[in-house]
Scaffold this active site. Structure first.
Site, mmCIF file in Angstrom:
data_model
loop_
_atom_site.group_PDB
_atom_site.id
_atom_site.type_symbol
_atom_site.label_atom_id
_atom_site.label_comp_id
_atom_site.label_asym_id
_atom_site.label_seq_id
_atom_site.Cartn_x
_atom_site.Cartn_y
_atom_site.Cartn_z
ATOM 1 N N PRO A 3 13.864 72.692 51.347
ATOM 2 C CA PRO A 3 13.762 73.015 50.137
ATOM 3 C C PRO A 3 13.679 74.531 49.553
ATOM 4 O O PRO A 3 13.274 75.522 50.463
ATOM 5 C CB PRO A 3 12.229 72.576 50.031
ATOM 6 C CG PRO A 3 11.851 71.383 50.994
ATOM 7 C CD PRO A 3 12.709 72.153 52.157
ATOM 8 N N GLU A 4 14.169 74.645 48.363
ATOM 9 C CA GLU A 4 14.342 76.184 48.039
ATOM 10 C C GLU A 4 13.620 76.393 46.917
ATOM 11 O O GLU A 4 12.753 75.482 46.541
ATOM 12 C CB GLU A 4 15.848 76.227 47.519
ATOM 13 C CG GLU A 4 16.915 76.226 48.859
ATOM 14 C CD GLU A 4 18.095 76.689 48.721
ATOM 15 O OE1 GLU A 4 18.218 77.679 47.849
ATOM 16 O OE2 GLU A 4 19.164 76.250 49.614
#
Length: 270
Positions: free
Chosen positions: A2-3
């Site tokens: 996840p960014e």
């Protein structure tokens, strides 16, 4: 992994259910993820009202008057807000209960983190972080200064958290393509006129991802269980060997800092 947009989407989803509510319980099923979970410190927050849900880089922060819960999703973590009677799944490590709802952290690889900060909000994980990319503190002057004496590839520089937080691999690929900069270009060789454009494009790409719900990755979905949709709009990431959407040339791939980088040799000449 996840960014920043995925974490921001999680923050927005979580806030609807937790903000203003009182923490009635915190259940720690796994004593250690990336780091030891400070169970005794977190227990102090039981009975406290949640005053805000904020974010710093890829850290989600659940704030109360006397201390904060800091959550990092690591490589494969995800959050759900569910009924507290919902049966456990494998890799469900931590619950934060508010009323009849539970914020549940699931993390198969255990590279995430659940930490504690006192009311000041300070923690060593924040000490070396650069500016948030969607704030005025991240601007052309700042990036030009950081690039001026660095020979490292520009992709590595914009992914360096002390320079700017949250520009992960996916969005670095996209921003460099849209700006026409080859990812291996030494930072101190990026044309001066390209710096403001790169800053603006990074902001636009991240804002678009947040608006569209985060990127659809096998390890991520929103707090309501629905996947994000921004992956459908990616120009280069994950498309090595496919035709460029602009010039139809075959997209090339290279490893930079052990991360996959995809670029168009025509649109992003060295």
């Amino acid at each position: 992994m996840p960014e920043l947009p995925e974490v921001e989407v999680s923050r927005l989803g979580v806030s609807q259910h937790l903000d203003g509510k009182t923490i009635s319980d915190i259940v720690i099923r796994t004593p250690k993820l990336r780091w030891d979970i400070p169970k005794a410190d977190l227990a102090k927050l039981i009975g406290q009202k949640i005053t805000a849900i904020s974010r710093r880089a890829k850290y989600l922060i659940i704030e109360t008057a006397i201390g904060h819960i800091i959550i990092h999703l690591g490589m494969s973590g995800s959050l759900r807000v569910i009924d507290k009677s919902t049966p456990l799944k494998k890799h469900d490590h931590v619950d934060v209960t508010v009323g009849d709802k539970v914020l549940r952290l699931n993390d198969p690889r255990r590279f995430g983190a659940v930490l504690y900060a006192d009311e000041s909000g300070e923690h060593q994980v924040f000490e070396k972080l650069g500016p948030e990319p969607l704030t005025d503190a991240f601007n052309a002057e700042h990036l030009a200064e950081k690039c001026a004496k660095r020979k490292a590839a520009i992709k590595l520089v914009i992914m360096d958290n002390p320079v700017v937080v949250g520009v992960g691999n996916i969005y670095a690929n996209e921003a460099l393509f849209l700006t026409g900069i080859h990812p291996l270009t030494p930072a101190n060789k990026v044309p001066t006129e390209k710096i403001p454009q790169l800053v603006s494009t990074i902001k636009d790409v991240l804002a678009a991802a947040i608006k569209q719900g985060g990127t659809t990755l096998k390890d991520f979905s929103q707090t309501d269980g629905k996947p994000g949709y921004f992956a459908q709009s990616l120009f280069v990431y994950g498309r090595e060997g496919e035709p460029c959407l602009r010039c139809k040339s075959e997209l090339q791939g290279v490893k930079i800092g052990q991360r996959a980088s995809v670029f168009c040799s025509q649109c992003q000449p060295e």
